[in-house]
Write an enzyme that holds these catalytic residues in place. Structure first.
Site, PDB file in Angstrom:
ATOM      1  N   GLU A  17      12.945 -11.558   7.174  1.00  0.00           N
ATOM      2  CA  GLU A  17      11.513 -11.743   7.428  1.00  0.00           C
ATOM      3  C   GLU A  17      10.932 -10.386   7.802  1.00  0.00           C
ATOM      4  O   GLU A  17      11.552  -9.622   8.535  1.00  0.00           O
ATOM      5  CB  GLU A  17      11.264 -12.708   8.594  1.00  0.00           C
ATOM      6  N   ASN A  40       3.459  -4.748   7.297  1.00  0.00           N
ATOM      7  CA  ASN A  40       4.370  -3.631   7.598  1.00  0.00           C
ATOM      8  C   ASN A  40       4.668  -2.840   6.317  1.00  0.00           C
ATOM      9  O   ASN A  40       5.697  -3.026   5.661  1.00  0.00           O
ATOM     10  CB  ASN A  40       5.659  -4.178   8.227  1.00  0.00           C
ATOM     11  N   TYR A  83      12.002  -2.193   1.418  1.00  0.00           N
ATOM     12  CA  TYR A  83      12.685  -3.380   0.881  1.00  0.00           C
ATOM     13  C   TYR A  83      12.416  -3.570  -0.614  1.00  0.00           C
ATOM     14  O   TYR A  83      13.330  -3.916  -1.374  1.00  0.00           O
ATOM     15  CB  TYR A  83      12.278  -4.624   1.670  1.00  0.00           C
TER      16      TYR A  83
HETATM   17  C1  LIG Z   1      10.689   0.504   8.349  1.00  0.00           C
HETATM   18  C2  LIG Z   1      11.515   1.694   8.846  1.00  0.00           C
HETATM   19  C3  LIG Z   1      12.874   1.170   9.327  1.00  0.00           C
HETATM   20  C4  LIG Z   1      11.706   2.662   7.667  1.00  0.00           C
HETATM   21  O1  LIG Z   1      12.551   3.723   8.130  1.00  0.00           O
HETATM   22  P1  LIG Z   1      12.610   5.134   7.398  1.00  0.00           P
HETATM   23  O2  LIG Z   1      13.875   5.771   7.786  1.00  0.00           O
HETATM   24  O3  LIG Z   1      11.340   5.855   7.633  1.00  0.00           O
HETATM   25  O4  LIG Z   1      12.646   4.697   5.863  1.00  0.00           O
HETATM   26  P2  LIG Z   1      13.176   5.610   4.685  1.00  0.00           P
HETATM   27  O5  LIG Z   1      12.827   7.033   4.960  1.00  0.00           O
HETATM   28  O6  LIG Z   1      14.592   5.260   4.418  1.00  0.00           O
HETATM   29  O7  LIG Z   1      12.247   5.120   3.519  1.00  0.00           O
HETATM   30  C5  LIG Z   1      12.714   4.274   2.491  1.00  0.00           C
HETATM   31  C6  LIG Z   1      11.719   4.312   1.382  1.00  0.00           C
HETATM   32  O8  LIG Z   1      10.419   3.990   1.849  1.00  0.00           O
HETATM   33  C7  LIG Z   1       9.545   5.102   1.611  1.00  0.00           C
HETATM   34  N1  LIG Z   1       8.619   5.123   2.684  1.00  0.00           N
HETATM   35  C8  LIG Z   1       8.916   5.059   3.991  1.00  0.00           C
HETATM   36  N2  LIG Z   1       7.758   5.060   4.671  1.00  0.00           N
HETATM   37  C9  LIG Z   1       6.754   5.140   3.765  1.00  0.00           C
HETATM   38  C10 LIG Z   1       5.332   5.180   3.844  1.00  0.00           C
HETATM   39  N3  LIG Z   1       4.678   5.154   5.008  1.00  0.00           N
HETATM   40  N4  LIG Z   1       4.619   5.228   2.723  1.00  0.00           N
HETATM   41  C11 LIG Z   1       5.231   5.256   1.540  1.00  0.00           C
HETATM   42  N5  LIG Z   1       6.565   5.213   1.413  1.00  0.00           N
HETATM   43  C12 LIG Z   1       7.306   5.162   2.502  1.00  0.00           C
HETATM   44  C13 LIG Z   1      10.411   6.289   1.496  1.00  0.00           C
HETATM   45  O9  LIG Z   1       9.810   7.328   0.766  1.00  0.00           O
HETATM   46  C14 LIG Z   1      11.548   5.685   0.769  1.00  0.00           C
HETATM   47  O10 LIG Z   1      11.164   5.460  -0.550  1.00  0.00           O
HETATM   48  P3  LIG Z   1      12.077   5.963  -1.728  1.00  0.00           P
HETATM   49  O11 LIG Z   1      13.366   5.197  -1.561  1.00  0.00           O
HETATM   50  O12 LIG Z   1      11.289   5.561  -2.929  1.00  0.00           O
HETATM   51  O13 LIG Z   1      12.205   7.435  -1.514  1.00  0.00           O
HETATM   52  C15 LIG Z   1      10.785   2.456   9.977  1.00  0.00           C
HETATM   53  O14 LIG Z   1       9.457   2.742   9.563  1.00  0.00           O
HETATM   54  C16 LIG Z   1      10.743   1.708  11.300  1.00  0.00           C
HETATM   55  O15 LIG Z   1      11.669   1.784  12.110  1.00  0.00           O
HETATM   56  N6  LIG Z   1       9.634   0.964  11.525  1.00  0.00           N
HETATM   57  C17 LIG Z   1       9.473   0.203  12.776  1.00  0.00           C
HETATM   58  C18 LIG Z   1      10.433  -0.965  12.820  1.00  0.00           C
HETATM   59  C19 LIG Z   1      10.306  -1.858  11.603  1.00  0.00           C
HETATM   60  O16 LIG Z   1       9.203  -2.188  11.173  1.00  0.00           O
HETATM   61  N7  LIG Z   1      11.470  -2.274  11.044  1.00  0.00           N
HETATM   62  C20 LIG Z   1      11.524  -3.176   9.918  1.00  0.00           C
HETATM   63  C21 LIG Z   1      11.519  -4.562  10.422  1.00  0.00           C
HETATM   64  S1  LIG Z   1      11.682  -5.754   9.106  1.00  0.00           S
END
Ligand SMILES: CC(C)(COP(=O)(O)OP(=O)(O)OC[C@H]1O[C@@H](n2cnc3c(N)ncnc32)[C@H](O)[C@@H]1OP(=O)(O)O)[C@@H](O)C(=O)NCCC(=O)NCCS
Length: 170
Positions: free
Chosen positions: A118, A123, A130
């Site tokens: 979920e 977000n 995902y």
């Molecule tokens: C969601 C979260 C875990 C992502 O972590 P992260 O380490 O920044 O993610 P990554 O750098 O591995 O990004 C993965 C992909 O998303 C993209 N991406 C990440 N943030 C982005 C943004 N704001 N806009 C566009 N693309 C984005 C990256 O470029 C990457 O894409 P690619 O595979 O095409 O290169 C982080 O933002 C977080 O901890 N958020 C708060 C907690 C949360 O919401 N967790 C998820 C709960 S379901």
């Protein structure tokens, strides 16, 4: 915490008891309704169906620091993403992608064939991550997140493809 960590200094490994305080702090920085430290402790020490991973920066200025955490629940042949967070200073450099791919590969080795989760419908960062894995929205849970008064999207990745996951680790 440094915002200049090189991605080469980030290592993934299983969560340990000594990580719990930093994992809980990271969760507080990442969610409006964070898990208490005891919840992570339960997953790590008492839940046999839980997979707990962390990302650690071993070149952090004040010593090793936990910069990402992932908990997966193994529900028969399903890998359910229970929580995933990356420290705000370390986002957008592929740490969540590596953590999730590694976690799902470990889940496959334990018998998982699909993954469900979920996520808040607003977000964008998480949805981008995902959808990049191939998860598809298969349902909506209205008002699932009561603190934020927001709906949850139910995402499904079926089947789990080992080659695809290996490529995502890079
Ligand atoms: C969601 C979260 C875990 C992502 O972590 P992260 O380490 O920044 O993610 P990554 O750098 O591995 O990004 C993965 C992909 O998303 C993209 N991406 C990440 N943030 C982005 C943004 N704001 N806009 C566009 N693309 C984005 C990256 O470029 C990457 O894409 P690619 O595979 O095409 O290169 C982080 O933002 C977080 O901890 N958020 C708060 C907690 C949360 O919401 N967790 C998820 C709960 S379901």
């Amino acid at each position: 915490m440094s915002s200049r960590a090189k991605s080469g200094s980030i290592a993934l490994r299983g969560m340990r008891e000594e990580d719990l305080a930093q994992v809980a702090e990271l969760d507080h920085l990442s969610f409006a309704d964070p898990w208490p430290q005891g919840a992570f402790e339960y997953e790590l020490k008492s839940n046999d169906y839980s997979l707990c991973l962390v990302a650690e920066d071993h070149e952090a200025p004040h010593g090793r620091e936990i910069v990402g955490a992932l908990v997966i629940w193994m529900i028969v042949d399903e890998a359910h993403i229970a929580t995933l967070a990356v420290h705000p200073d370390y986002r957008h450099r592929g740490i969540a992608r590596r953590l999730l791919a590694e976690g799902l590969l470990r889940a496959v080795s334990l018998g998982a064939v699909r993954s469900l989760l979920e996520v808040r419908s607003g977000n964008a960062d998480a949805l981008h991550l995902y959808y990049g894995f191939g998860y598809k929205a298969v349902g909506l849970r209205p008002n699932y997140y009561q603190t934020e008064r927001e709906d949850a999207l139910l995402l499904d990745l079926d089947p789990l493809d080992i080659e695809n996951l290996r490529n995502l680790i890079g």
